[in-house]
Design a protein around this motif. Structure first.
Motif, PDB file in Angstrom:
ATOM      1  N   CYS A 271      12.049  60.416 -23.887  1.00  0.00           N
ATOM      2  CA  CYS A 271      13.232  60.097 -24.691  1.00  0.00           C
ATOM      3  C   CYS A 271      13.338  61.024 -25.898  1.00  0.00           C
ATOM      4  N   GLY A 278      17.679  58.625 -23.455  1.00  0.00           N
ATOM      5  CA  GLY A 278      16.596  57.964 -22.719  1.00  0.00           C
ATOM      6  C   GLY A 278      16.164  56.631 -23.312  1.00  0.00           C
ATOM      7  N   LYS A 281      17.399  53.562 -21.266  1.00  0.00           N
ATOM      8  CA  LYS A 281      16.595  53.401 -20.034  1.00  0.00           C
ATOM      9  C   LYS A 281      15.286  52.688 -20.351  1.00  0.00           C
ATOM     10  N   GLU A 284      15.949  49.109 -20.710  1.00  0.00           N
ATOM     11  CA  GLU A 284      16.122  48.459 -19.400  1.00  0.00           C
ATOM     12  C   GLU A 284      14.769  48.222 -18.723  1.00  0.00           C
ATOM     13  N   LYS A 285      13.908  49.211 -18.870  1.00  0.00           N
ATOM     14  CA  LYS A 285      12.565  49.065 -18.296  1.00  0.00           C
ATOM     15  C   LYS A 285      11.817  47.925 -18.988  1.00  0.00           C
TER      16      LYS A 285
END
Ligand SMILES: Nc1nc2c(ncn2[C@@H]2O[C@H](COP(=O)(O)OP(=O)(O)OP(=O)(O)O)[C@@H](O)[C@H]2O)c(=O)[nH]1
Ligand SMILES: [Mg+2]
Length: 360
Positions: A271, A278, A281, A284-285
């Protein structure tokens, strides 16, 4: 008016993080007087209502060295407890300058867009937080410091690491009671403090920079082992190759550790907190990690274990304190220390004698 406490008040106002909570400098007595006048129930009601100045004041009570203030803070916390627990607690660690605050600002801003309410706490064991570094954090976390749905609370400026950890845990709970539903705890990744942070969060994220091995980054193996996720920050175009390499290296390193009981394998992601790349993401992870561990029962198991650890820690510290304060122990301790130094009494026997005195 020049009052002897004014310095302290200044500090506590600085520590309160959100300047916009401050009633202003017109009447310096305002905050303290208000805080002392408000009853425990007033505080609880205001906190549950999401009132940030009251939240800040209650935290200041918990951080206070004055027994009376602390006791009041504890009562507030006790009454808020039934309203806690409903958040995702994220610990962020990494060496100084890796971009933790910038990352939190970036992720926190994304969360605000999603109508979530982020709060940011910090544990800084160096106890070197000054007005200057608190100001620096505010510029790194400009959005979160000023947004009405966010809350930033700098690390307590003094106290032992254990004491700081305790108030951070209590602060975390108060923030939950106030409705903050994603709580970030930032800590510098160089010492003991990450073990403490690890023991109070649901997800522990290690931030790294590209192009430097563990040794260079001063990250201990134990810290890498604790990570639920790893992110290589500052992975902009210019650093991309190095970042990719670091990602592979860490994926390899992590694959050598025993897997988590849940079977989760900590992912390594890239990121740029500065450019907001990033980060979504990673969020979300993080969500999928939380969802997965909730579904598998690991989430509540981890929290249960943490609660027991906290209890044990408090008992240990309380016992230590009481022991140190015990009048007869205080008298006998230097005598026995001297005897142990000279080899006249064994450490075990001296400890036994002191405990005997303490237990009487
Ligand atoms: N190029 C680049 N610089 C970044 C990035 N993230 C943070 N920085 C810069 O790195 C410096 C340190 O950032 P901070 O967010 O204060 O780092 P920190 O880890 O919180 O630092 P401490 O709180 O002092 O431990 C600042 O100058 C940031 O602008 C990034 O993704 N890319
Ligand atoms: Mg920082």
């Amino acid at each position: 008016m020049n009052r002897p406490e004014s310095d302290k008040e200044n500090q506590s106002r600085q520590r309160d993080g959100n300047n916009n909570d401050s009633p202003g400098s017109v009447n310096p007595d305002y905050k303290v007087r208000k805080r002392d006048e408000k009853t425990v129930d007033h505080f609880v009601e205001a906190i549950l209502d999401g009132n940030r100045p009251s939240l800040s004041q209650a935290i200041t009570l918990l951080e206070s060295r004055k027994e009376l203030h602390r006791a009041k803070g504890e009562q507030i916390l006790e009454k808020c407890l039934p309203h806690t627990g409903d958040s995702i607690r994220i610990g962020i660690t990494g060496v100084p300058g890796v971009g933790k605050s910038t990352f939190i600002e970036s992720m926190g801003s994304i969360l605000l867009e999603k109508e979530m309410k982020p709060a940011v706490l910090a544990i800084d064991p160096s106890s070197s937080r000054t007005g200057g570094s608190i100001l620096a954090d505010k510029t790194r976390m400009r959005t979160l410091s000023s947004h009405p749905k966010a809350y930033v609370r700098p690390s307590p400026t003094s106290g032992s690491l254990g004491g700081v950890a305790r108030t951070t845990r209590e602060t975390l709970l108060l923030c939950e009671a106030a409705g903050f539903n994603v709580i970030f705890v930032e800590t510098v990744g160089v010492g003991q403090s990450e073990t403490l942070v690890h023991s109070m969060v649901d997800l522990f994220l290690l931030l790294l920079i590209p192009g430097a091995g563990d040794e260079l980054q001063g990250i201990k193996r134990g810290i890498v082992e604790m990570a639920d996720m790893v992110a290589i920050n500052k992975a902009e175009k210019a650093n991309r190759t190095d970042a990719e390499r670091a990602k592979r290296d860490y994926e390899n390193a992590l694959s050598l550790f025993p897997p988590q009981p849940s079977g989760w394998v900590p992912p390594v992601m890239l990121c740029s907190a500065l450019e907001n790349e990033g980060v979504e993401k990673i969020w979300e992870k993080a969500r999928s990690y939380i969802d997965q561990s909730r579904a598998g029962g690991w989430f509540s198991k981890r929290r249960e274990e943490q609660a027991i650890d906290w209890m044990n820690e408090v008992i240990e510290r309380e016992l230590q304190d009481r022991f140190q304060q015990h009048e007869k122990v205080k008298k006998q301790l230097p005598v026995l220390k001297d005897q142990v130094r000279k080899g006249e009494t064994s450490p075990f026997s001296a400890a036994d004698q002191l405990l005997e005195i303490f237990n009487k």
